[in-house]
Design a protein around this motif. Sequence first.
Motif, PDB file in Angstrom:
ATOM      1  N   LEU A 164     110.770  20.752 -57.397  1.00 13.25           N
ATOM      2  CA  LEU A 164     111.149  19.769 -58.590  1.00 13.25           C
ATOM      3  C   LEU A 164     112.041  18.871 -58.299  1.00 13.25           C
ATOM      4  O   LEU A 164     112.686  19.115 -57.241  1.00 13.25           O
ATOM      5  CB  LEU A 164     111.503  20.782 -59.848  1.00 13.25           C
ATOM      6  CG  LEU A 164     110.785  21.745 -60.509  1.00 13.25           C
ATOM      7  CD1 LEU A 164     111.845  22.358 -61.495  1.00 13.25           C
ATOM      8  CD2 LEU A 164     109.756  20.984 -60.874  1.00 13.25           C
ATOM      9  N   PHE A 165     112.154  17.769 -58.828  1.00  6.44           N
ATOM     10  CA  PHE A 165     113.100  16.673 -58.449  1.00  6.44           C
ATOM     11  C   PHE A 165     114.432  16.982 -59.016  1.00  6.44           C
ATOM     12  O   PHE A 165     114.442  17.154 -60.403  1.00  6.44           O
ATOM     13  CB  PHE A 165     112.586  15.183 -58.983  1.00  6.44           C
ATOM     14  CG  PHE A 165     111.240  15.114 -58.400  1.00  6.44           C
ATOM     15  CD1 PHE A 165     111.245  14.815 -56.938  1.00  6.44           C
ATOM     16  CD2 PHE A 165     110.283  14.797 -58.991  1.00  6.44           C
ATOM     17  CE1 PHE A 165     110.144  14.494 -56.107  1.00  6.44           C
ATOM     18  CE2 PHE A 165     109.050  14.596 -58.388  1.00  6.44           C
ATOM     19  CZ  PHE A 165     108.959  14.374 -57.062  1.00  6.44           C
ATOM     20  N   PRO A 166     115.410  17.383 -58.504  1.00  5.49           N
ATOM     21  CA  PRO A 166     116.552  17.930 -59.006  1.00  5.49           C
ATOM     22  C   PRO A 166     117.330  16.893 -59.965  1.00  5.49           C
ATOM     23  O   PRO A 166     118.128  17.265 -60.735  1.00  5.49           O
ATOM     24  CB  PRO A 166     117.580  18.202 -57.788  1.00  5.49           C
ATOM     25  CG  PRO A 166     117.094  17.602 -56.549  1.00  5.49           C
ATOM     26  CD  PRO A 166     115.525  17.507 -56.841  1.00  5.49           C
ATOM     27  N   HIS A 167     117.184  15.666 -59.520  1.00  2.00           N
ATOM     28  CA  HIS A 167     118.025  14.682 -60.311  1.00  2.00           C
ATOM     29  C   HIS A 167     117.116  14.112 -61.721  1.00  2.00           C
ATOM     30  O   HIS A 167     117.644  13.530 -62.527  1.00  2.00           O
ATOM     31  CB  HIS A 167     118.195  13.307 -59.530  1.00  2.00           C
ATOM     32  CG  HIS A 167     116.980  12.727 -59.015  1.00  2.00           C
ATOM     33  ND1 HIS A 167     116.082  13.312 -57.994  1.00  2.00           N
ATOM     34  CD2 HIS A 167     116.169  11.724 -59.535  1.00  2.00           C
ATOM     35  CE1 HIS A 167     115.125  12.520 -57.667  1.00  2.00           C
ATOM     36  NE2 HIS A 167     114.947  11.556 -58.633  1.00  2.00           N
ATOM     37  N   MET A 168     115.922  14.843 -61.735  1.00  3.82           N
ATOM     38  CA  MET A 168     115.159  14.358 -63.025  1.00  3.82           C
ATOM     39  C   MET A 168     115.192  15.403 -64.122  1.00  3.82           C
ATOM     40  O   MET A 168     115.354  16.704 -63.612  1.00  3.82           O
ATOM     41  CB  MET A 168     114.026  14.057 -62.811  1.00  3.82           C
ATOM     42  CG  MET A 168     113.288  12.792 -61.955  1.00  3.82           C
ATOM     43  SD  MET A 168     111.666  12.726 -61.813  1.00  3.82           S
ATOM     44  CE  MET A 168     111.451  11.196 -60.554  1.00  3.82           C
ATOM     45  N   ASN A 169     115.177  15.082 -65.324  1.00  4.72           N
ATOM     46  CA  ASN A 169     115.185  15.990 -66.300  1.00  4.72           C
ATOM     47  C   ASN A 169     113.498  16.727 -66.603  1.00  4.72           C
ATOM     48  O   ASN A 169     112.871  16.269 -65.679  1.00  4.72           O
ATOM     49  CB  ASN A 169     115.499  15.488 -67.765  1.00  4.72           C
ATOM     50  CG  ASN A 169     114.958  14.538 -68.203  1.00  4.72           C
ATOM     51  OD1 ASN A 169     113.792  14.635 -68.215  1.00  4.72           O
ATOM     52  ND2 ASN A 169     115.317  13.861 -69.184  1.00  4.72           N
ATOM     53  N   VAL A 170     113.628  17.813 -67.211  1.00  8.52           N
ATOM     54  CA  VAL A 170     112.122  18.439 -67.458  1.00  8.52           C
ATOM     55  C   VAL A 170     111.013  17.250 -67.718  1.00  8.52           C
ATOM     56  O   VAL A 170     110.069  17.310 -67.190  1.00  8.52           O
ATOM     57  CB  VAL A 170     112.297  19.516 -68.617  1.00  8.52           C
ATOM     58  CG1 VAL A 170     110.899  19.971 -69.009  1.00  8.52           C
ATOM     59  CG2 VAL A 170     113.157  20.352 -68.211  1.00  8.52           C
ATOM     60  N   GLU A 171     111.480  16.612 -68.767  1.00  8.20           N
ATOM     61  CA  GLU A 171     110.298  15.605 -69.275  1.00  8.20           C
ATOM     62  C   GLU A 171     109.895  14.576 -68.111  1.00  8.20           C
ATOM     63  O   GLU A 171     108.402  14.399 -67.881  1.00  8.20           O
ATOM     64  CB  GLU A 171     110.897  14.379 -70.292  1.00  8.20           C
ATOM     65  CG  GLU A 171     110.719  15.079 -71.598  1.00  8.20           C
ATOM     66  CD  GLU A 171     111.362  14.037 -72.889  1.00  8.20           C
ATOM     67  OE1 GLU A 171     110.964  14.192 -73.757  1.00  8.20           O
ATOM     68  OE2 GLU A 171     112.092  13.129 -72.380  1.00  8.20           O
ATOM     69  N   ASP A 172     110.786  13.932 -67.206  1.00  7.80           N
ATOM     70  CA  ASP A 172     110.727  13.323 -66.101  1.00  7.80           C
ATOM     71  C   ASP A 172     109.961  13.887 -65.032  1.00  7.80           C
ATOM     72  O   ASP A 172     108.803  13.101 -64.511  1.00  7.80           O
ATOM     73  CB  ASP A 172     111.924  12.423 -65.511  1.00  7.80           C
ATOM     74  CG  ASP A 172     112.579  11.632 -66.992  1.00  7.80           C
ATOM     75  OD1 ASP A 172     111.675  11.333 -67.729  1.00  7.80           O
ATOM     76  OD2 ASP A 172     113.693  11.424 -66.874  1.00  7.80           O
ATOM     77  N   ASN A 173     110.152  15.091 -64.835  1.00  5.91           N
ATOM     78  CA  ASN A 173     109.503  15.816 -64.066  1.00  5.91           C
ATOM     79  C   ASN A 173     107.876  15.960 -63.979  1.00  5.91           C
ATOM     80  O   ASN A 173     107.275  15.832 -63.417  1.00  5.91           O
ATOM     81  CB  ASN A 173     110.293  17.335 -63.672  1.00  5.91           C
ATOM     82  CG  ASN A 173     111.197  17.236 -62.465  1.00  5.91           C
ATOM     83  OD1 ASN A 173     110.809  17.115 -61.399  1.00  5.91           O
ATOM     84  ND2 ASN A 173     112.654  17.592 -62.747  1.00  5.91           N
ATOM     85  N   ILE A 174     107.759  16.499 -65.439  1.00  3.52           N
ATOM     86  CA  ILE A 174     106.386  16.692 -66.007  1.00  3.52           C
ATOM     87  C   ILE A 174     105.778  15.403 -66.042  1.00  3.52           C
ATOM     88  O   ILE A 174     104.492  15.185 -65.359  1.00  3.52           O
ATOM     89  CB  ILE A 174     106.256  17.147 -67.122  1.00  3.52           C
ATOM     90  CG1 ILE A 174     107.043  18.624 -67.027  1.00  3.52           C
ATOM     91  CG2 ILE A 174     105.029  17.272 -67.620  1.00  3.52           C
ATOM     92  CD1 ILE A 174     107.243  19.481 -68.485  1.00  3.52           C
ATOM     93  N   ALA A 175     106.394  14.280 -66.189  1.00  4.55           N
ATOM     94  CA  ALA A 175     105.483  13.075 -66.394  1.00  4.55           C
ATOM     95  C   ALA A 175     105.295  12.282 -64.964  1.00  4.55           C
ATOM     96  O   ALA A 175     104.442  11.514 -64.770  1.00  4.55           O
ATOM     97  CB  ALA A 175     106.360  12.004 -67.169  1.00  4.55           C
ATOM     98  N   PHE A 176     105.941  12.770 -63.749  1.00  2.00           N
ATOM     99  CA  PHE A 176     105.917  11.981 -62.596  1.00  2.00           C
ATOM    100  C   PHE A 176     104.552  11.568 -62.102  1.00  2.00           C
ATOM    101  O   PHE A 176     104.524  10.566 -61.784  1.00  2.00           O
ATOM    102  CB  PHE A 176     106.539  13.131 -61.662  1.00  2.00           C
ATOM    103  CG  PHE A 176     106.710  12.415 -60.172  1.00  2.00           C
ATOM    104  CD1 PHE A 176     107.736  11.187 -60.033  1.00  2.00           C
ATOM    105  CD2 PHE A 176     106.015  12.481 -59.214  1.00  2.00           C
ATOM    106  CE1 PHE A 176     107.933  10.631 -58.806  1.00  2.00           C
ATOM    107  CE2 PHE A 176     105.881  11.778 -57.869  1.00  2.00           C
ATOM    108  CZ  PHE A 176     107.101  11.020 -57.799  1.00  2.00           C
ATOM    109  N   GLY A 177     103.719  12.473 -62.344  1.00  2.23           N
ATOM    110  CA  GLY A 177     102.101  12.248 -61.708  1.00  2.23           C
ATOM    111  C   GLY A 177     101.850  11.223 -62.478  1.00  2.23           C
ATOM    112  O   GLY A 177     100.745  10.461 -61.887  1.00  2.23           O
TER     113      GLY A 177
END
Length: 388
Positions: A91-104
């Motif tokens: 996971l990207f440590p600086h991103m929250n849950v939403e942003d991690n999931i949205a990344f792709g």
Amino acid sequence: MSNNKDVIVRLIDVEKEFDGVKVVKKLNLEVREGEFLTLLGPSGCGKTTTLRMIAGFSHATSGEIELEGKNVADLKPNERDVNTVFQNYALFPHMNVEDNIAFGLVEKRVPKAEIKERVAEMIKLVQLEGMEKRKPAQMSGGQKQRVAIARALINRPKVLLLDEPLGALDLKLRKQMQLELKHLQQKLGITFIYVTHDQEEALTMSDRIAVMNDGVMEQIGTPDEVYNHPKTKFVASFVGESNILESYVEAVRGDLLRISLEAGKAVLHAPGFKKEEMIYICVRPENLQLSQTPIEHFSIRGRIIEHIFAGSVIKTVVELINGQRLRVARHPGEEELEVGTYVYVFWNPKKAIIVHTVEEQIYNIIEQNSNRMYKEFVEKYSATTEEV
Ligand SMILES: Nc1ncnc2c1ncn2[C@@H]1O[C@H](COP(=O)(O)OP(=O)(O)O)[C@@H](O)[C@H]1O
Ligand SMILES: [Mg+2]
């Protein structure tokens, strides 16, 4: 090659070499659409390497990989309709849950409104409502793994590859996540190719299990087939607990074999064997029985050396007269046998399984191939003589 419509991933004679060492050997595998298929084997047997070749992170040294019937040799990982979930979450440590999931989806420039909708749908699916704004450091291992799964699933891949995704979790959480993942897979109908070295996990979750040993797939089948009908010594001992006994066929009467072991004689049911053959037999601890008095057709003798308490069963260790140790599962209500007691070991003749060694199987394959080559040679030869 058959072209069944329901095969979504196909590996044909796939091999991988690192510095001249083959770590995946002649792998042929067909994964069906919607299936939960597990690659099971000990550490170093080639599971991750196989998964990375399917994902496109690594190239096969030889052989072909097809996704939905198309050779994917020239496709980059992001051009393949597969996504991977790794053990360490990534996971990207600086991103929250939403942003991690949205990344792709952000990468793919999907419209903002659609991203929002799909992220919300994923968060609901993996039960992380209320955690949208948390960062990875503020979550438990299980929660982080759910984010990693949501992030992979949001791309709606045809195939999800999972490499020991529960390996970092403690036992209780792992058991819970096993069921969750299985239910998720059933609900979504996505094909899962799951990697684990944990045989119990494989038996619990999979539709089919491919058992690997030292780069070779030794058996593929349903959990029931692999557990109850192991085809090799390795599969018998890696999947579930087993007692492997080397023996010699002394006499054959129909399907009943009379066998001779170092520690005594016994009988078992198995069709197609000949007198004087050497065989390995596997008897599960729950299928071994002990008696203080002789049992007809059995004369295997041993001495009880230990009782291991294991919840609902007791594992009794018996040392045979040749020094081999067997594990026998017994229930607390059964006749008590003190350590040091001499016993006879026996089994229901239908509950002993004959297993072959891999060497024997390879020999069989070579034999079949040489028969085929011989046939081809004869056909070719007769064709040329006709021409003459
Ligand atoms: N990049 C690499 N370079 C050299 N050897 C590797 C590399 N990746 C894996 N291997 C070797 O290939 C074998 C299989 O590794 P791997 O597929 O990771 O096994 P598993 O996932 O089943 O534990 C191991 O012997 C490993 O050391
Ligand atoms: Mg691995």
